[in-house]
Write a protein that holds these residues in place. Structure first.
Motif, PDB file in Angstrom:
ATOM      1  N   LEU A 158      30.001 -17.295   9.606  1.00 18.08           N
ATOM      2  CA  LEU A 158      31.326 -17.683  10.092  1.00 18.08           C
ATOM      3  C   LEU A 158      32.070 -16.487  10.674  1.00 18.08           C
ATOM      4  CD1 LEU A 158      32.479 -20.124   7.259  1.00 18.08           C
ATOM      5  CD2 LEU A 158      31.715 -20.716   9.559  1.00 18.08           C
ATOM      6  N   VAL A 159      31.961 -15.341  10.012  1.00 18.54           N
ATOM      7  CA  VAL A 159      32.608 -14.129  10.528  1.00 18.54           C
ATOM      8  C   VAL A 159      31.953 -13.700  11.837  1.00 18.54           C
ATOM      9  CG1 VAL A 159      32.959 -11.657  10.085  1.00 18.54           C
ATOM     10  CG2 VAL A 159      33.422 -13.332   8.284  1.00 18.54           C
ATOM     11  N   GLU A 160      30.631 -13.778  11.890  1.00 18.83           N
ATOM     12  CA  GLU A 160      29.925 -13.451  13.139  1.00 18.83           C
ATOM     13  C   GLU A 160      30.430 -14.315  14.283  1.00 18.83           C
ATOM     14  OE1 GLU A 160      25.399 -13.518  15.046  1.00 18.83           O
ATOM     15  OE2 GLU A 160      25.808 -14.451  13.101  1.00 18.83           O
ATOM     16  N   ALA A 161      30.568 -15.611  14.040  1.00 21.82           N
ATOM     17  CA  ALA A 161      31.051 -16.519  15.087  1.00 21.82           C
ATOM     18  C   ALA A 161      32.475 -16.173  15.511  1.00 21.82           C
ATOM     19  CB  ALA A 161      30.984 -17.960  14.583  1.00 21.82           C
ATOM     20  N   ALA A 162      33.328 -15.826  14.532  1.00 20.84           N
ATOM     21  CA  ALA A 162      34.720 -15.473  14.853  1.00 20.84           C
ATOM     22  C   ALA A 162      34.782 -14.215  15.701  1.00 20.84           C
ATOM     23  CB  ALA A 162      35.515 -15.292  13.560  1.00 20.84           C
ATOM     24  N   ILE A 163      33.956 -13.237  15.385  1.00 18.10           N
ATOM     25  CA  ILE A 163      33.974 -11.971  16.128  1.00 18.10           C
ATOM     26  C   ILE A 163      33.422 -12.159  17.539  1.00 18.10           C
ATOM     27  CG2 ILE A 163      32.884  -9.689  16.249  1.00 18.10           C
ATOM     28  CD1 ILE A 163      33.269  -9.473  13.254  1.00 18.10           C
ATOM     29  N   ARG A 164      32.417 -13.000  17.676  1.00 12.39           N
ATOM     30  CA  ARG A 164      31.830 -13.213  19.004  1.00 12.39           C
ATOM     31  C   ARG A 164      32.780 -13.949  19.944  1.00 12.39           C
ATOM     32  NH1 ARG A 164      26.891 -11.390  19.543  1.00 12.39           N
ATOM     33  NH2 ARG A 164      25.505 -11.167  17.735  1.00 12.39           N
ATOM     34  N   GLU A 165      33.829 -14.526  19.399  1.00 14.51           N
ATOM     35  CA  GLU A 165      34.816 -15.207  20.241  1.00 14.51           C
ATOM     36  C   GLU A 165      35.839 -14.237  20.831  1.00 14.51           C
ATOM     37  OE1 GLU A 165      36.596 -18.306  17.998  1.00 14.51           O
ATOM     38  OE2 GLU A 165      34.811 -19.575  17.973  1.00 14.51           O
ATOM     39  N   VAL A 166      35.833 -12.987  20.368  1.00 18.69           N
ATOM     40  CA  VAL A 166      36.767 -11.986  20.906  1.00 18.69           C
ATOM     41  C   VAL A 166      36.375 -11.669  22.349  1.00 18.69           C
ATOM     42  CG1 VAL A 166      37.623  -9.620  20.671  1.00 18.69           C
ATOM     43  CG2 VAL A 166      37.192 -11.013  18.630  1.00 18.69           C
ATOM     44  N   ASP A 167      37.371 -11.555  23.204  1.00 21.23           N
ATOM     45  CA  ASP A 167      37.147 -11.273  24.624  1.00 21.23           C
ATOM     46  C   ASP A 167      36.363  -9.977  24.805  1.00 21.23           C
ATOM     47  OD1 ASP A 167      37.222 -10.933  27.334  1.00 21.23           O
ATOM     48  OD2 ASP A 167      39.407 -10.887  27.505  1.00 21.23           O
ATOM     49  N   PRO A 168      35.166 -10.021  25.412  1.00 12.16           N
ATOM     50  CA  PRO A 168      34.390  -8.796  25.631  1.00 12.16           C
ATOM     51  C   PRO A 168      35.139  -7.751  26.444  1.00 12.16           C
ATOM     52  CG  PRO A 168      33.043 -10.745  26.048  1.00 12.16           C
ATOM     53  CD  PRO A 168      34.451 -11.215  25.896  1.00 12.16           C
ATOM     54  N   GLY A 169      36.086  -8.209  27.274  1.00 10.74           N
ATOM     55  CA  GLY A 169      36.854  -7.262  28.073  1.00 10.74           C
ATOM     56  C   GLY A 169      37.656  -6.305  27.214  1.00 10.74           C
ATOM     57  N   LEU A 170      38.108  -6.747  26.045  1.00 12.60           N
ATOM     58  CA  LEU A 170      38.855  -5.872  25.146  1.00 12.60           C
ATOM     59  C   LEU A 170      37.951  -4.757  24.608  1.00 12.60           C
ATOM     60  CD1 LEU A 170      40.870  -8.549  23.114  1.00 12.60           C
ATOM     61  CD2 LEU A 170      41.721  -7.048  24.939  1.00 12.60           C
ATOM     62  N   ILE A 171      36.705  -5.098  24.359  1.00 13.59           N
ATOM     63  CA  ILE A 171      35.754  -4.094  23.867  1.00 13.59           C
ATOM     64  C   ILE A 171      35.500  -3.051  24.949  1.00 13.59           C
ATOM     65  CG2 ILE A 171      33.418  -3.716  23.000  1.00 13.59           C
ATOM     66  CD1 ILE A 171      33.470  -6.573  21.930  1.00 13.59           C
ATOM     67  N   GLU A 172      35.288  -3.503  26.170  1.00 14.83           N
ATOM     68  CA  GLU A 172      35.033  -2.575  27.269  1.00 14.83           C
ATOM     69  C   GLU A 172      36.241  -1.681  27.527  1.00 14.83           C
ATOM     70  OE1 GLU A 172      32.122  -2.089  28.584  1.00 14.83           O
ATOM     71  OE2 GLU A 172      31.382  -3.637  27.217  1.00 14.83           O
ATOM     72  N   THR A 173      37.436  -2.243  27.403  1.00 12.37           N
ATOM     73  CA  THR A 173      38.650  -1.443  27.587  1.00 12.37           C
ATOM     74  C   THR A 173      38.751  -0.366  26.519  1.00 12.37           C
ATOM     75  OG1 THR A 173      39.820  -3.330  28.562  1.00 12.37           O
ATOM     76  CG2 THR A 173      41.159  -1.529  27.688  1.00 12.37           C
ATOM     77  N   ALA A 174      38.470  -0.748  25.269  1.00 10.65           N
ATOM     78  CA  ALA A 174      38.515   0.225  24.178  1.00 10.65           C
ATOM     79  C   ALA A 174      37.466   1.314  24.373  1.00 10.65           C
ATOM     80  CB  ALA A 174      38.292  -0.484  22.842  1.00 10.65           C
ATOM     81  N   ARG A 175      36.290   0.933  24.844  1.00  9.49           N
ATOM     82  CA  ARG A 175      35.243   1.937  25.114  1.00  9.49           C
ATOM     83  C   ARG A 175      35.694   2.908  26.204  1.00  9.49           C
ATOM     84  NH1 ARG A 175      29.611  -1.580  25.165  1.00  9.49           N
ATOM     85  NH2 ARG A 175      28.795  -0.820  23.159  1.00  9.49           N
ATOM     86  N   ALA A 176      36.318   2.359  27.248  1.00 12.57           N
ATOM     87  CA  ALA A 176      36.777   3.199  28.360  1.00 12.57           C
ATOM     88  C   ALA A 176      37.854   4.178  27.910  1.00 12.57           C
ATOM     89  CB  ALA A 176      37.309   2.322  29.488  1.00 12.57           C
ATOM     90  N   MET A 177      38.588   3.824  26.874  1.00 18.99           N
ATOM     91  CA  MET A 177      39.635   4.701  26.363  1.00 18.99           C
ATOM     92  C   MET A 177      39.095   5.708  25.344  1.00 18.99           C
ATOM     93  SD  MET A 177      42.686   1.877  25.945  1.00 18.99           S
ATOM     94  CE  MET A 177      43.855   3.073  25.293  1.00 18.99           C
ATOM     95  N   GLY A 178      37.776   5.680  25.105  1.00 19.01           N
ATOM     96  CA  GLY A 178      37.156   6.662  24.228  1.00 19.01           C
ATOM     97  C   GLY A 178      37.111   6.280  22.763  1.00 19.01           C
ATOM     98  N   ALA A 179      37.346   5.015  22.441  1.00 22.28           N
ATOM     99  CA  ALA A 179      37.294   4.578  21.041  1.00 22.28           C
ATOM    100  C   ALA A 179      35.864   4.608  20.525  1.00 22.28           C
ATOM    101  CB  ALA A 179      37.876   3.173  20.908  1.00 22.28           C
ATOM    102  N   THR A 180      35.698   5.005  19.276  1.00 21.92           N
ATOM    103  CA  THR A 180      34.374   4.999  18.652  1.00 21.92           C
ATOM    104  C   THR A 180      34.013   3.569  18.249  1.00 21.92           C
ATOM    105  OG1 THR A 180      35.234   5.324  16.414  1.00 21.92           O
ATOM    106  CG2 THR A 180      34.811   7.304  17.736  1.00 21.92           C
ATOM    107  N   PRO A 181      32.722   3.302  18.011  1.00 23.81           N
ATOM    108  CA  PRO A 181      32.333   1.957  17.581  1.00 23.81           C
ATOM    109  C   PRO A 181      33.092   1.476  16.351  1.00 23.81           C
ATOM    110  CG  PRO A 181      30.394   3.172  18.256  1.00 23.81           C
ATOM    111  CD  PRO A 181      31.541   4.138  18.286  1.00 23.81           C
ATOM    112  N   LEU A 182      33.287   2.350  15.368  1.00 24.93           N
ATOM    113  CA  LEU A 182      34.014   1.953  14.168  1.00 24.93           C
ATOM    114  C   LEU A 182      35.468   1.623  14.479  1.00 24.93           C
ATOM    115  CD1 LEU A 182      32.632   4.368  11.411  1.00 24.93           C
ATOM    116  CD2 LEU A 182      32.243   1.904  11.636  1.00 24.93           C
ATOM    117  N   GLN A 183      36.078   2.407  15.375  1.00 23.11           N
ATOM    118  CA  GLN A 183      37.450   2.123  15.772  1.00 23.11           C
ATOM    119  C   GLN A 183      37.544   0.786  16.508  1.00 23.11           C
ATOM    120  OE1 GLN A 183      38.213   5.736  17.989  1.00 23.11           O
ATOM    121  NE2 GLN A 183      39.523   6.563  16.350  1.00 23.11           N
ATOM    122  N   ILE A 184      36.534   0.497  17.326  1.00 26.63           N
ATOM    123  CA  ILE A 184      36.526  -0.784  18.039  1.00 26.63           C
ATOM    124  C   ILE A 184      36.427  -1.947  17.057  1.00 26.63           C
ATOM    125  CG2 ILE A 184      35.196  -2.223  19.632  1.00 26.63           C
ATOM    126  CD1 ILE A 184      34.434   0.335  21.138  1.00 26.63           C
TER     127      ILE A 184
END
Length: 222
Positions: A108-134
């Motif tokens: 259930l948690v996996e499904a909830a997380i996969r619903e998060v907009d991938p664009g937010l992850i890419e934006t966080a990566r572009a800003m230098g966030a670490t995987p744990l911070q993301i």
């Protein structure tokens, strides 16, 4: 049976059920939520890419989830004895309840997380966030409403499972209903048990729905 005796039995059985559900929900969630996060972020090309581990853990989760709960209870009796020192009673019932909770929460948690907009992850990566911070500041933060509903569903399911362990001497409301309502032909006891279970489920579901709405940024923007 007098009303006073029935109330006493109901209070004791309800306390046992709440204890079983609370402990198994907390322990199962503490293990299931991180597992769900890993399953959602460890596929090929994802934050913690480990596709082999992802497939192995996914297969284990699927196997556990596909096993009917009552069969799981019986199948792990030796393990239950090892952990709890006994295979009957409220303490013993917590073991299979927890084991059933972990994969349930994880998916259930996996499904909830996969619903998060991938664009937010890419934006966080572009800003230098670490995987744990993301994970902490993006995935978990954005998925809070979904995770809240997932945990709510978990607790509701655990209430039902806790009633089933009454069939194997697990205590709680299920045990009360079977011993008195079924085996001793006391329909008033069975009815009382059903009413209490309905009230518990309704209370949990209403609370979970309220929390999910509070966490939803679309209805409560910050």
């Amino acid at each position: 049976m007098s009303p006073e005796q029935l109330i006493s039995l109901l209070l004791t059985a309800t306390g046992q059920t709440l204890y079983m559900v609370a402990v198994s929900a907390v322990v199962g969630s503490l293990l299931g939520v991180p597992l769900g996060v890993f399953l959602a972020t460890s596929g090929k090309g994802e934050l913690f890419a480990a596709p082999i581990a992802n497939r192995i853990l996914g297969a284990i989760v699927n196997a556990t989830r596909s096993t009917p709960f009552i069969i799981l209870v019986v199948a792990i009796i030796p393990f239950t004895r090892l952990v709890a020192g006994t295979s009957i009673g409220t303490r013993a019932a917590i073991v299979p309840l927890t084991i059933a909770t972990i994969p349930f929460v994880a998916r259930l948690v996996e499904a909830a997380i996969r619903e998060v907009d991938p664009g937010l992850i890419e934006t966080a990566r572009a800003m230098g966030a670490t995987p744990l911070q993301i994970v902490r500041k993006v995935l978990l933060a954005e998925a809070r409403p979904g995770i809240t509903l997932a945990l709510t569903l978990t607790v509701v399911s655990l209430i039902g499972y806790s009633a089933m362990v009454g069939a194997v001497g697990g205590g709680g409301l299920g045990d009360l209903g079977i011993r008195y309502g079924y085996q001793r032909f006391m329909p008033d006891v069975m009815l009382a048990v059903v009413v209490v279970l309905i009230v518990l489920v309704q209370a949990v579901q209403s609370t979970g729905d309220w929390l999910a709405r509070r966490f939803d940024k679309r209805t409560h923007p910050r």
